[in-house]
Design a protein around this motif. Structure first.
Motif, PDB file in Angstrom:
ATOM      1  N   LEU A  12       0.663  -1.184  -0.178  1.00 36.26           N
ATOM      2  CA  LEU A  12      -0.129  -0.202   0.098  1.00 36.26           C
ATOM      3  C   LEU A  12       1.104   0.986   0.265  1.00 36.26           C
ATOM      4  CD1 LEU A  12      -2.838   1.279   0.022  1.00 36.26           C
ATOM      5  CD2 LEU A  12      -2.350   1.161   1.999  1.00 36.26           C
ATOM      6  N   GLY A  13       1.994   1.091   0.877  1.00 32.56           N
ATOM      7  CA  GLY A  13       2.981   2.720   1.045  1.00 32.56           C
ATOM      8  C   GLY A  13       3.377   2.737  -0.728  1.00 32.56           C
ATOM      9  N   THR A  67       0.815   4.198  -3.123  1.00 30.85           N
ATOM     10  CA  THR A  67       0.414   5.567  -2.963  1.00 30.85           C
ATOM     11  C   THR A  67       2.003   6.608  -2.988  1.00 30.85           C
ATOM     12  OG1 THR A  67       1.198   5.483  -0.307  1.00 30.85           O
ATOM     13  CG2 THR A  67      -1.141   5.125  -1.066  1.00 30.85           C
ATOM     14  N   LEU A  68       2.797   5.878  -3.058  1.00 31.05           N
ATOM     15  CA  LEU A  68       4.287   6.892  -3.674  1.00 31.05           C
ATOM     16  C   LEU A  68       3.968   6.774  -4.977  1.00 31.05           C
ATOM     17  CD1 LEU A  68       6.625   7.876  -2.656  1.00 31.05           C
ATOM     18  CD2 LEU A  68       7.520   5.231  -3.329  1.00 31.05           C
ATOM     19  N   LEU A  69       3.477   5.761  -5.738  1.00 28.57           N
ATOM     20  CA  LEU A  69       3.809   5.082  -7.189  1.00 28.57           C
ATOM     21  C   LEU A  69       2.512   7.034  -7.543  1.00 28.57           C
ATOM     22  CD1 LEU A  69       4.007   1.784  -8.103  1.00 28.57           C
ATOM     23  CD2 LEU A  69       5.686   4.267  -8.531  1.00 28.57           C
ATOM     24  N   PHE A 102      -1.515  12.413  -0.564  1.00 23.40           N
ATOM     25  CA  PHE A 102      -0.819  11.241  -0.958  1.00 23.40           C
ATOM     26  C   PHE A 102       0.612  10.413  -0.288  1.00 23.40           C
ATOM     27  CE2 PHE A 102      -4.524  10.507  -3.813  1.00 23.40           C
ATOM     28  CZ  PHE A 102      -4.897   9.258  -2.905  1.00 23.40           C
ATOM     29  N   GLY A 103       1.714  11.388  -0.393  1.00 22.49           N
ATOM     30  CA  GLY A 103       2.750  11.283  -0.533  1.00 22.49           C
ATOM     31  C   GLY A 103       2.695  11.480   1.597  1.00 22.49           C
ATOM     32  N   TRP A 104       2.576  12.478   1.806  1.00 25.14           N
ATOM     33  CA  TRP A 104       2.162  12.205   3.632  1.00 25.14           C
ATOM     34  C   TRP A 104       1.855  10.751   4.010  1.00 25.14           C
ATOM     35  CZ3 TRP A 104       4.022  14.044   8.096  1.00 25.14           C
ATOM     36  CH2 TRP A 104       3.918  13.776   8.997  1.00 25.14           C
ATOM     37  N   PHE A 105       0.097  10.096   3.666  1.00 22.03           N
ATOM     38  CA  PHE A 105       0.265   8.663   3.621  1.00 22.03           C
ATOM     39  C   PHE A 105       1.179   7.631   3.020  1.00 22.03           C
ATOM     40  CE2 PHE A 105      -2.108   4.996   3.393  1.00 22.03           C
ATOM     41  CZ  PHE A 105      -2.658   4.997   4.205  1.00 22.03           C
ATOM     42  N   SER A 106       1.820   7.526   2.509  1.00 20.73           N
ATOM     43  CA  SER A 106       3.048   6.532   2.045  1.00 20.73           C
ATOM     44  C   SER A 106       4.218   7.111   2.690  1.00 20.73           C
ATOM     45  CB  SER A 106       3.655   7.169   0.468  1.00 20.73           C
ATOM     46  OG  SER A 106       3.962   8.359  -0.019  1.00 20.73           O
ATOM     47  N   GLY A 123       5.149  -3.169  11.575  1.00 18.90           N
ATOM     48  CA  GLY A 123       3.583  -3.360  10.852  1.00 18.90           C
ATOM     49  C   GLY A 123       3.361  -1.466  10.295  1.00 18.90           C
ATOM     50  N   GLY A 124       1.611  -2.225   9.729  1.00 18.29           N
ATOM     51  CA  GLY A 124       1.475  -1.069   8.747  1.00 18.29           C
ATOM     52  C   GLY A 124       0.444  -0.465   9.971  1.00 18.29           C
TER      53      GLY A 124
END
Length: 61
Positions: free
Chosen positions: A3-4, A7-9, A40-44, A56-57
């Motif tokens: 998922l990370g 979202t980075l993509l 999305f940058g912050w979340f990734s 862990g996520g």
């Protein structure tokens, strides 16, 4: 972890889209791209840091 990376993509594609829209002088599109990059940058980054440092996520703390 996946998922990370996804979202980075999305963040990278939003950066490219923002650049294209800046060249077209479409500032509405640039605004949406900037918001997408921020969210999305912050979340990734937070997801990848949680996986790397805390194993862990899930929630950190």
């Amino acid at each position: 972890m996946i998922l990370g990376i996804i979202t980075l993509l999305v963040t990278i594609l939003s950066l490219l889209g923002g650049y294209v829209e800046l060249k077209r002088k479409n500032f509405f599109g640039v605004g949406f791209a900037a918001i997408s990059v921020a969210v999305f940058g912050w979340f990734s980054i937070r997801t990848l840091l949680a996986v790397i440092f805390f194993g862990g996520g899930g929630t950190v703390g």
